[in-house]
Write a protein that holds these residues in place. Structure first.
Motif, PDB file in Angstrom:
ATOM      1  N   ASN A   1       0.834  -1.212   0.000  1.00 59.52           N
ATOM      2  CA  ASN A   1       0.000   0.000   0.000  1.00 59.52           C
ATOM      3  C   ASN A   1       0.869   1.263   0.000  1.00 59.52           C
TER       4      ASN A   1
ATOM      5  N   THR B   1      -1.085  -0.970  -9.275  1.00 58.57           N
ATOM      6  CA  THR B   1      -2.541  -0.835  -9.287  1.00 58.57           C
ATOM      7  C   THR B   1      -3.042   0.312 -10.154  1.00 58.57           C
TER       8      THR B   1
ATOM      9  N   SER C   1       3.651  -5.072  -7.676  1.00 57.07           N
ATOM     10  CA  SER C   1       2.276  -5.238  -8.163  1.00 57.07           C
ATOM     11  C   SER C   1       1.648  -3.852  -8.276  1.00 57.07           C
TER      12      SER C   1
ATOM     13  N   THR D   1       3.366  -4.883  -3.013  1.00 54.74           N
ATOM     14  CA  THR D   1       1.985  -5.160  -3.382  1.00 54.74           C
ATOM     15  C   THR D   1       1.148  -3.899  -3.209  1.00 54.74           C
ATOM     16  N   ASN D   2       0.193  -3.747  -4.100  1.00 53.36           N
ATOM     17  CA  ASN D   2      -0.679  -2.571  -4.097  1.00 53.36           C
ATOM     18  C   ASN D   2       0.148  -1.277  -4.160  1.00 53.36           C
TER      19      ASN D   2
END
Length: 453
Positions: free
Chosen positions: A339, A406, A404, A377-378
């Protein structure tokens, strides 16, 4: 037999020297310091302090430290702070001192600004961080000290920064805000097993220090608090930050070394810094930042095993024309990001200056920065790399990085005035970061070569 014994002894000494070099390469956090108990100890209540959260205890802390000076040449002494809320203004430490906070002991910073005296700006900055001119002295201070331990059984130091944040936002400050802990020109420092809350500005600021160990620390300030950095190593050498958690409003860890011509003139770099096993979170800032005040130089920094979550930027290198100095020979490895809006952000346009006396032709050197073994991630964008025209960032090396993404942007990387190398990176970086061979990259093994030199 005598010759054989001498040969064996020489081999042992060579091996010990090689181990020293390897330990230097791997970082200062591998240095094992033994903390001997102080032969003398007093409790803050012996000097009239009252732990009710209301009684002002500034004089009690000052008197206790003054009394303990007499034990400096007798093995040092400990100032013990028991359970309670101990309201105080600014006070100084002395050499050969342990400040120990018992579990449920809370040192609380006064919200009366007169309890934070006015002092001159640091010579490598020329002014305070918030305003030109002088600044408020920090809550706990040390100057030219040796052998200081600030520790406890997870006691707390609360700066009660809300009033300072309001003064900054309303532009009613008269002087730059104080920090919770600032140690200047000191050596052999340990800060451990404590929680730092709500600093008026920065929580822990070692400046011009060496042999500093910061471990098992929790730092927290509300995420909307303005420019509340966590730990700021500043023109320091042989420094370790490990096994800690930092959640603040701006940069969680920010490595600095002075501001424009003041930092260039002072010429004291931040070097031989090791950061390991730290959790970082800052929704409005950078988890790990280099600069932007880096005019004395930053080099030989080894970072490993970071967790970065819920942050605006993961890793940030920031500088500008006029800074001079350098950021070089950096290895950042084994990162987990989750995040995070910008995974990596390198900019040559962080252009706030202390005054008009800076030299716009003093260009910084940014080179040999290695980022490797990263999983994210994100992540909204992978990387923004923007060097300075006619002064590119070089030797930026990326290895074994998987992010990853987004965002719906047509590109995950943005590059200008930068060159480097990459391998095993997803999504694929811009061509500027594939223009060199791996020979341009700085690796952990290179620390040994520089240690030998």
């Amino acid at each position: 037999m005598k010759r054989l014994a001498i040969l064996i002894l020489l081999l042992v000494l060579v091996d010990a020297d090689n181990n020293s070099i390897r330990n230097g390469a791997e970082g200062y956090c591998n240095y094992k310091r033994s903390l001997n108990p102080r032969p003398h100890s007093v409790t803050i209540t012996e000097f009239g302090a009252v732990g009710d959260g209301k009684t002002l205890n500034t004089v009690a802390f000052q008197n206790a430290v003054f009394y303990l000076r007499s034990f400096a040449d007798k093995g040092g002494a400990q100032l013990y702070v028991p359970k309670g809320k101990w309201l105080t203004g600014s006070f100084n430490l002395i050499s050969h001192l342990t400040l120990f906070l018992e579990k449920d002991a809370i040192i609380v910073g006064s919200q009366d600004s007169s309890q934070w005296p006015i002092v001159e700006p640091l010579p490598s900055y020329g002014q305070g961080q918030d305003l030109p001119g002088q600044r408020h002295r920090s809550l706990i201070n040390g100057y030219n000290l040796t052998d200081v331990v600030i520790t406890g059984d997870n006691g707390t130091i609360d700066g009660q920064g809300l009033i300072w944040w309001e003064w900054l936002n309303s532009q009613t400050l008269n002087y730059s805000r104080p920090h919770i802990l600032e140690l200047v020109s000191s050596i052999d420092i340990v800060v451990s097993n404590l929680t730092f809350l709500n600093s008026p500005a920065w929580s822990i600021h070692p400046v011009y220090c060496s042999k500093v160990e910061i471990q098992n620390i929790i730092i927290h300030a509300s995420f909307d608090s303005p420019f509340t950095n966590g730990i700021v190593p500043d023109s320091c050498s042989n420094l370790c930050i490990k096994d800690s958690s930092i959640e603040v409003g701006h940069d969680a860890i920010a490595i600095k070394s002075g501001w424009d011509n003041y930092g260039i003139t002072f010429s004291t770099p931040s070097t031989d810094i090791h950061i390991r096993k730290v959790h970082l979170q800052t929704p409005l800032g950078s988890a790990l930042a280099f600069g932007s005040e880096m005019s004395g130089g930053i080099s030989l920094v080894y970072v490993e095993h970071l967790y970065i979550g819920n942050s605006l930027t993961g890793i940030n290198f920031k500088t500008a024309p006029g800074r001079g100095g350098f950021i070089k020979n950096i290895v950042i490895s084994s990162l987990e990001m989750e995040n995070v809006h910008n995974a990596f952000w390198f900019t040559g346009n962080s252009s706030r200056h202390p005054d008009e006396q800076y030299d716009p032709d003093a260009l910084p050197v940014i080179q040999q920065i290695t980022l490797k073994n990263v999983v994210g991630t994100n992540i909204f964008t992978a990387g923004f790399f923007s060097g300075i025209e006619n002064d590119p960032f070089t030797g930026i090396c990326l290895s074994n990085i998987t992010l990853s993404i987004t965002s719906d942007l047509p590109f995950s990387w943005s590059c200008s005035n930068v060159s480097g190398y990459s391998e095993l990176v997803f999504p694929s970086p811009c061509s500027d970061l594939t223009s060199n061979s791996s020979l341009f990259c700085f690796s952990l093994e290179d620390f040994s070569t520089l240690s030998e030199a």
